[in-house]
Every structure is written in C-alpha cells, then in structure tokens.
Design a protein around this motif. Structure first.
Motif, PDB file in Angstrom:
ATOM      1  N   LYS A   2      49.975  77.773  91.176  1.00  0.00           N
ATOM      2  CA  LYS A   2      50.284  77.827  92.594  1.00  0.00           C
ATOM      3  C   LYS A   2      50.309  79.267  93.057  1.00  0.00           C
ATOM      4  O   LYS A   2      50.423  80.214  92.306  1.00  0.00           O
ATOM      5  CB  LYS A   2      51.656  77.192  92.875  1.00  0.00           C
ATOM      6  CG  LYS A   2      52.840  77.988  92.289  1.00  0.00           C
ATOM      7  CD  LYS A   2      54.154  77.350  92.622  1.00  0.00           C
ATOM      8  CE  LYS A   2      55.328  78.146  92.050  1.00  0.00           C
ATOM      9  NZ  LYS A   2      55.458  79.472  92.675  1.00  0.00           N
ATOM     10  N   ALA A 117      48.344  75.520  96.024  1.00  0.00           N
ATOM     11  CA  ALA A 117      47.599  75.514  94.762  1.00  0.00           C
ATOM     12  C   ALA A 117      46.440  76.497  94.867  1.00  0.00           C
ATOM     13  O   ALA A 117      46.158  77.040  95.939  1.00  0.00           O
ATOM     14  CB  ALA A 117      47.093  74.111  94.455  1.00  0.00           C
ATOM     15  N   LEU A 123      51.564  72.733  98.755  1.00  0.00           N
ATOM     16  CA  LEU A 123      52.460  72.094  97.805  1.00  0.00           C
ATOM     17  C   LEU A 123      53.893  72.021  98.311  1.00  0.00           C
ATOM     18  O   LEU A 123      54.576  71.022  98.116  1.00  0.00           O
ATOM     19  CB  LEU A 123      52.440  72.843  96.468  1.00  0.00           C
ATOM     20  CG  LEU A 123      51.083  72.959  95.770  1.00  0.00           C
ATOM     21  CD1 LEU A 123      51.207  73.805  94.513  1.00  0.00           C
ATOM     22  CD2 LEU A 123      50.521  71.583  95.446  1.00  0.00           C
ATOM     23  N   PRO A 129      57.408  74.566  94.278  1.00  0.00           N
ATOM     24  CA  PRO A 129      56.698  73.297  94.032  1.00  0.00           C
ATOM     25  C   PRO A 129      57.241  72.596  92.808  1.00  0.00           C
ATOM     26  O   PRO A 129      57.678  73.228  91.840  1.00  0.00           O
ATOM     27  CB  PRO A 129      55.250  73.738  93.826  1.00  0.00           C
ATOM     28  CG  PRO A 129      55.160  75.089  94.444  1.00  0.00           C
ATOM     29  CD  PRO A 129      56.509  75.715  94.282  1.00  0.00           C
ATOM     30  N   GLN A 132      53.839  69.608  88.337  1.00  0.00           N
ATOM     31  CA  GLN A 132      52.664  68.767  88.518  1.00  0.00           C
ATOM     32  C   GLN A 132      52.173  68.294  87.148  1.00  0.00           C
ATOM     33  O   GLN A 132      51.812  69.111  86.303  1.00  0.00           O
ATOM     34  CB  GLN A 132      51.541  69.533  89.221  1.00  0.00           C
ATOM     35  CG  GLN A 132      51.917  70.045  90.595  1.00  0.00           C
ATOM     36  CD  GLN A 132      50.763  70.807  91.229  1.00  0.00           C
ATOM     37  OE1 GLN A 132      49.633  70.348  91.230  1.00  0.00           O
ATOM     38  NE2 GLN A 132      51.053  71.970  91.765  1.00  0.00           N
ATOM     39  N   TRP A 339      58.398  69.209 100.368  1.00  0.00           N
ATOM     40  CA  TRP A 339      57.535  69.081  99.203  1.00  0.00           C
ATOM     41  C   TRP A 339      56.476  68.030  99.502  1.00  0.00           C
ATOM     42  O   TRP A 339      56.794  66.915  99.946  1.00  0.00           O
ATOM     43  CB  TRP A 339      58.325  68.640  97.969  1.00  0.00           C
ATOM     44  CG  TRP A 339      59.293  69.640  97.450  1.00  0.00           C
ATOM     45  CD1 TRP A 339      59.092  70.569  96.474  1.00  0.00           C
ATOM     46  CD2 TRP A 339      60.669  69.794  97.864  1.00  0.00           C
ATOM     47  NE1 TRP A 339      60.234  71.304  96.251  1.00  0.00           N
ATOM     48  CE2 TRP A 339      61.217  70.857  97.091  1.00  0.00           C
ATOM     49  CE3 TRP A 339      61.479  69.168  98.811  1.00  0.00           C
ATOM     50  CZ2 TRP A 339      62.527  71.276  97.222  1.00  0.00           C
ATOM     51  CZ3 TRP A 339      62.784  69.591  98.950  1.00  0.00           C
ATOM     52  CH2 TRP A 339      63.302  70.635  98.171  1.00  0.00           C
ATOM     53  N   PRO A 342      50.889  66.573  95.493  1.00  0.00           N
ATOM     54  CA  PRO A 342      49.624  67.305  95.309  1.00  0.00           C
ATOM     55  C   PRO A 342      48.408  66.406  95.133  1.00  0.00           C
ATOM     56  O   PRO A 342      47.273  66.875  95.236  1.00  0.00           O
ATOM     57  CB  PRO A 342      49.877  68.131  94.044  1.00  0.00           C
ATOM     58  CG  PRO A 342      50.907  67.358  93.292  1.00  0.00           C
ATOM     59  CD  PRO A 342      51.781  66.719  94.333  1.00  0.00           C
TER      60      PRO A 342
END
Length: 356
Positions: A2, A117, A123, A129, A132, A339, A342
């Motif tokens: 990120k 990202a 994100l 973030p 992921q 948030w 993604p």
C-alpha cells in the motif's frame, strides 16, 4: 503493498454548507492537476491449476524382470503422462480503469490520510488498511535424492561379461538382501543389532538396497507437480469461454491446441436489482463525496465436456453500482475513518464521530 498519502482536501462551498469539506470527483486527465487520484476495484477470478507430471524410465534389466524376479507387466519404453490434481478459484481485486476519482488538495481543511494499493485502488481513509489475504504461493514437494543402483552392485556383478549375467547376479543379490532382512526380523541373524535404533537403521539400509537394485528390473517412476495461474477479468456475463486444453501426453496446452481436451469457464451475473445509477430520469447535478462500490455477485464455473471442475461465488464490483458517501463526513468537524474492501470496493467499515 500500500501507499499512504496525507492531503488537505479542497474547500467546497455550496448554498447548503459553509464549512470546508473533502471534494471527491471523477478524475479527468488534464483537469485535476494536484491531488490524490484513486480507483475502485473490479473483481477478477484467479484460477490455479495444479498438474502432476509422471515420468517412467525402464530399468536396464527390464527384459529379464519376469525371468529372474517373476515381475510381470514391466514397462519396456519410457513414458511421460500428466493429470490434473486440482482446479481452484479465488477472487482478487484489480483496478477498474472506468472508476478513477480525485481528491484535490487544499490547505484550509484538516489533513486526510489516503491509503492506496500500488495500482491506485483506495484501501482506507484516516486508517491503516486491514490485512489483505493473498493467494498462497505454491511450493512443490522437495524431490528425494536420486539413488544410483549401481553403487550397490558387488564386484562379481560389475565383472560379468554380459547383460544377462549381470541381471542374474543382481537378482541373486536382491534375494540375499531379502533373506538377510527376514533373518533380522525373526531374530535369527548371525549379527543381531544391540538396540531398537540400530535395528531400524539396518532394516532401512537393506530396504534401500532392495529398492535400488529392483529398480534395474522394474524401472523408476518420478512425479512432479507444477501450478499454472490464469486470471479472468470480465465486465459482463459470459458462457463457455475456452480457458485451456489439457492433454495426458503434453499437459496444459493453449486453448486453441487441439491435442488436448477443452476446459471452459462461464461467469453468471447473480445481481438481482438493477444498478441505481442506470435508472432513467433527469440527470442529477454533480455531487461531491467519496465514491465506493455497492458490489453485486457473480458465479464462476469451470468445466470440461463431462463434469464441473470447480464452481465458486464471489462479490463483484463490476456487477454492482457506484454510490457516493457524503463529503460532509470528511470535513474537519468529523473524525471519520473508512475501510474499503480491496476486492469488491464495498465499505468494510465506517467510523464517524459525531460533532459536538
């Protein structure tokens, strides 16, 4: 990976609000000269195909396998075959080139942390973030070290004048090894081990010699598994799109290679409600805020002519619609944290402190 960028959002003055707010607008190249550009994701299908390759090499004494060891059906020619071990699907997010937006700079408003990202997908705002999950990297099993059976041949075998004589003496050596193993197990050997560990070691060594010398008659089989990853990105439903072909003799081949059996992929749009931004009526005035996806759902099915290899359902940003989160939530009077998912672009979580 990120990237986090701290900006001060441009003041937006309207007839309704006299406070500074974040201005987020659809990005147009050449117009937004300064600011944070972000995109929303579309959902792609990641397909991991694992294929096992099996190679058979006939032994040097294969013609004598039945005569000296009573082994039948021993292969005389080298062969290589393939089989599909698994076909697995997962969802990944990729930047949607039709959904780029801009948050422009202004020094009069509170700072906003924008986390994106590497491909520009938004994100989080004012927050770190979330983790992921990424597809697990395929790691093949380590291959056992190859054993040269000739190192277990005694001097008499190596000095034999013909292949037939070498095969006969090797077979006799195999029978002697098996006899020694039987005597150890029964406790009748001339030199018995002193403890259990020594017994295991001696039996292991005898088994290794037996397998190595027997492979000169039966041949050796080596298997190796590889993984091929395919990515499918679609903005609409599709039916029976060729994905790849598979041949037991050549493995995974191109979709147009007729040597293999075809595998197809179909993608269904499971979203029932029509996107709200596609309804008819008068065109709305431009609004400001943060754009996010209200994702739909899709079903992806992979199959050959006879059966389904894998089927899965995922959220899909491209099968939903885009909504606008009010810019008022991001002015200096709110402590808003956001948030986004993604993969789908949906809101995962929104925290907004009410002004006092």
């Amino acid at each position: 990976m990120k990237r986090t960028l701290t900006i001060a959002a441009l003041a937006l003055f309207t007839s309704c609000y006299a406070v500074a707010q974040t201005q987020t607008e659809q990005y147009m190249p050449g117009i937004t000269s300064e600011g944070a550009i972000y995109s929303l994701p579309k959902t792609a299908v990641r397909i991991a195909v694992q294929v096992e390759k099996t190679t058979f090499t006939p032994g040097d004494f294969a013609p004598y396998a039945e005569r000296f060891l009573r082994l039948t059906g021993v292969g005389m020619e080298p062969t290589t075959t393939y089989r599909i071990v698994s076909v697995k699907q997962s969802a990944i997010g990729v930047s949607d080139s039709t959904k780029y937006y801009a948050i422009r700079f202004n020094n009069k408003t509170a700072a906003i942390n924008v986390a994106r990202a590497d491909d520009g997908v938004l994100l989080a705002l004012n927050a770190e973030p979330r983790y992921q999950s990424v597809p697990e990297v395929f790691k093949p099993w380590p291959k056992p070290a190859a054993v040269n059976p000739r190192k277990y041949m005694n001097q008499e075998i190596l000095a034999a004048g013909s292949t037939a004589k070498m095969a006969q003496l090797t077979a006799q050596e195999i029978y002697d090894i098996r006899s020694s193993r039987s005597e150890l197990v029964k406790g009748q050997a001339d030199f018995m081990p002193q403890d259990g560990e020594q017994m295991k070691l001696m039996l292991s060594q005898l088994d290794q010699q037996d397998r190595a010398l027997t492979s000169l008659f039966s041949g050796t089989t080596v298997s190796d598994t590889t993984e091929t990853v395919l990515t499918i990105i679609t903005d609409s439903a599709m039916h029976r799109k060729p994905l790849f072909r598979f041949s037991k003799h050549f493995g995974l081949v191109e979709a147009d290679d007729l040597s293999g059996t075809p595998y197809y992929i179909s993608v269904e749009n499971l979203t029932k409600l029509p996107p709200v931004n596609e309804k008819g009526g008068k065109k709305k005035k431009a609004a400001y805020g943060l754009y996010y996806n209200v994702a739909g759902r899709m079903r992806s099915t992979i199959y050959d002519a006879n059966k389904i290899a894998d089927e899965a359902e995922f959220p899909a940003g491209q099968f939903g619609y885009v909504e606008l989160l009010s810019a008022e939530l991001f002015n200096k009077h709110y402590g808003t944290r956001l948030w986004l998912n993604p993969i789908s672009g949906d809101i995962d979580k929104l925290e907004a402190e009410q002004p006092k």
